[in-house]
Design a protein around this motif. Structure first.
Motif, short mmCIF file in Angstrom:
data_model
loop_
_atom_site.label_atom_id
_atom_site.label_comp_id
_atom_site.label_asym_id
_atom_site.label_seq_id
_atom_site.Cartn_x
_atom_site.Cartn_y
_atom_site.Cartn_z
N HIS A 128 38.23 6.45 57.31
CA HIS A 128 38.69 5.06 57.48
C HIS A 128 37.57 4.08 57.17
O HIS A 128 36.42 4.29 57.56
CB HIS A 128 39.14 4.81 58.93
CG HIS A 128 40.30 5.64 59.36
ND1 HIS A 128 41.61 5.29 59.10
CD2 HIS A 128 40.36 6.81 60.06
CE1 HIS A 128 42.42 6.20 59.62
NE2 HIS A 128 41.68 7.13 60.20
N ARG A 129 37.91 2.99 56.52
CA ARG A 129 36.98 1.87 56.40
C ARG A 129 36.96 1.11 57.73
O ARG A 129 38.01 0.88 58.32
CB ARG A 129 37.39 0.93 55.27
CG ARG A 129 37.15 1.52 53.88
CD ARG A 129 37.48 0.50 52.80
NE ARG A 129 37.27 1.03 51.47
CZ ARG A 129 36.13 0.91 50.78
NH1 ARG A 129 35.11 0.26 51.31
NH2 ARG A 129 36.03 1.43 49.56
N VAL A 130 35.79 0.74 58.18
CA VAL A 130 35.66 0.01 59.43
C VAL A 130 36.05 -1.45 59.21
O VAL A 130 35.70 -2.06 58.19
CB VAL A 130 34.22 0.11 59.97
CG1 VAL A 130 33.98 -0.85 61.12
CG2 VAL A 130 33.93 1.55 60.41
N CYS B 290 29.39 8.67 60.21
CA CYS B 290 29.33 7.32 59.68
C CYS B 290 28.63 7.28 58.32
O CYS B 290 27.52 7.82 58.17
CB CYS B 290 28.59 6.41 60.66
SG CYS B 290 29.29 6.43 62.34
N THR C 34 42.95 5.13 66.93
CA THR C 34 42.35 5.02 65.60
C THR C 34 41.91 3.61 65.29
O THR C 34 40.81 3.38 64.75
CB THR C 34 43.34 5.51 64.53
OG1 THR C 34 43.61 6.90 64.74
CG2 THR C 34 42.79 5.31 63.12
N GLN C 35 42.73 2.62 65.64
CA GLN C 35 42.36 1.23 65.37
C GLN C 35 41.11 0.83 66.14
O GLN C 35 40.21 0.19 65.59
CB GLN C 35 43.52 0.30 65.73
CG GLN C 35 44.69 0.39 64.76
CD GLN C 35 45.91 -0.36 65.25
OE1 GLN C 35 46.18 -0.43 66.45
NE2 GLN C 35 46.66 -0.94 64.32
N THR D 235 37.85 2.34 64.73
CA THR D 235 37.43 1.89 63.41
C THR D 235 37.27 0.37 63.36
O THR D 235 37.39 -0.23 62.29
CB THR D 235 38.43 2.36 62.33
OG1 THR D 235 39.75 1.90 62.68
CG2 THR D 235 38.44 3.87 62.23
N GLN D 236 36.98 -0.23 64.51
CA GLN D 236 36.66 -1.64 64.59
C GLN D 236 35.24 -1.81 65.13
O GLN D 236 34.84 -1.10 66.04
CB GLN D 236 37.62 -2.37 65.52
CG GLN D 236 39.04 -2.47 65.01
CD GLN D 236 39.97 -3.16 66.02
OE1 GLN D 236 39.53 -3.61 67.07
NE2 GLN D 236 41.24 -3.23 65.69
N LEU E 141 36.84 10.62 61.02
CA LEU E 141 37.28 10.53 62.41
C LEU E 141 37.89 11.84 62.89
O LEU E 141 38.76 12.41 62.24
CB LEU E 141 38.33 9.40 62.53
CG LEU E 141 38.87 9.09 63.92
CD1 LEU E 141 37.76 8.62 64.85
CD2 LEU E 141 39.96 8.02 63.82
N VAL F 65 32.76 10.88 65.28
CA VAL F 65 32.73 10.23 63.97
C VAL F 65 31.50 10.66 63.17
O VAL F 65 30.46 11.02 63.74
CB VAL F 65 32.75 8.69 64.09
CG1 VAL F 65 34.06 8.21 64.69
CG2 VAL F 65 31.56 8.19 64.91
N VAL G 89 32.21 3.34 56.49
CA VAL G 89 33.41 4.18 56.49
C VAL G 89 33.14 5.34 57.46
O VAL G 89 32.00 5.78 57.59
CB VAL G 89 33.77 4.71 55.09
CG1 VAL G 89 34.13 3.57 54.17
CG2 VAL G 89 32.65 5.54 54.50
N ARG G 90 34.19 5.80 58.11
CA ARG G 90 34.04 6.83 59.13
C ARG G 90 34.98 8.00 58.92
O ARG G 90 36.17 7.81 58.70
CB ARG G 90 34.33 6.25 60.51
CG ARG G 90 33.29 5.30 61.01
CD ARG G 90 33.59 4.79 62.40
NE ARG G 90 32.37 4.21 62.97
CZ ARG G 90 32.27 3.68 64.17
NH1 ARG G 90 33.34 3.65 64.96
NH2 ARG G 90 31.13 3.18 64.60
#
Length: 238
Positions: free
Chosen positions: A130-132, A89, A147-148, A151-152, A166, A87, A163-164
């Motif tokens: 992705h937004r975290v 960041c 992915t989920q 990004t958590q 990935l 990632v 935001v990342r």
């Protein structure tokens, strides 16, 4: 779906001077392996999500040798995912963050790269941004995807507004070097076409500002007029 507001959203990446010089020299965006970011709960299967994975584990038929148990299997998969997930960041905010200056620039010799979400997406060759999501680990009942999970983050990190970018590595990406030995990957990246500003640490002295400008003129001359002091450096009227 990408909205107009999302495209224009400012994003920031804070870093020390050595990392900044590396980025300009190599024209690469560093993608860190997710399990080496310093947060042990990165890409973690826990809570109800772990319980669901255990319940869905297939039962060994009578007469067959015992298979890998559910907890061992979940742990093996998550560890493998961590070693293959990288990632970059950034923080989505309309302004600088005092906290992020302090956390990611341990001394006054640091900079903040600033661009927009739209420019960042255009610069990374189709990789997702992705937004975290900030939540209690495992609080979502559904079986998560890689992915989920990637990004958590836990609720106490919500101030980062992260935001990342990935990158999920494939098997063939790890043939030459064992996955556990890869600490990150450089992604081809054009800072001159991507960045709007390179903000200099609010506590830096003038010699450091000169050093930043000199490096930018040498490696990314198109950005030499886009190296302002942090807005936090401004003094009150009295």
């Amino acid at each position: 779906m990408t909205t107009t507001d999302d495209v224009a959203q400012k994003v920031w990446r804070y870093m020390n001077f050595a990392r900044f010089v590396w980025l300009l020299q190599h024209k690469q965006l560093w993608m860190s392996r997710i399990d080496l970011l310093g947060e042990p709960w990165e890409l973690t299967l826990a809570g109800e999500q772990l319980n669901r994975a255990i319940r869905m584990h297939p039962i060994t038929p009578v007469g067959e040798a015992p298979r890998e148990d559910a907890v061992s299997r979940a742990g093996r998969i998550v560890k493998d995912w961590r070693r293959r997930t990288f990632v970059s960041c950034w923080s989505a905010s309309d302004h600088e963050s005092h906290a992020l200056w302090r956390i990611y620039c341990r001394s006054a010799e640091g900079v903040a790269l600033q661009t927009t979400m739209g420019r960042l997406r255009q610069s990374i060759g189709g990789l997702p941004v992705h937004r975290v999501t900030y939540c209690e680990p495992g609080s979502l009942g559904e079986t998560p995807t890689l992915t989920q999970l990637a990004t958590q983050k836990r609720l106490m990190f919500a101030y980062e507004q992260e935001v990342r970018v990935l990158l999920k590595a494939r098997d063939e990406d790890h043939l030459a070097v064992p996955a556990q030995d890869i600490i990150g990957q450089g992604l081809e990246w054009d800072p001159e076409a991507t960045l709007e500003n390179i903000w200099v640490h609010p506590d830096a002295d003038f010699s450091f500002m000169q050093a930043v400008v000199g490096v930018v003129e040498h490696y990314a001359s198109a950005l030499k007029s886009k190296v302002p002091w942090s807005a936090m450096q401004a003094s009150p009227p009295f």
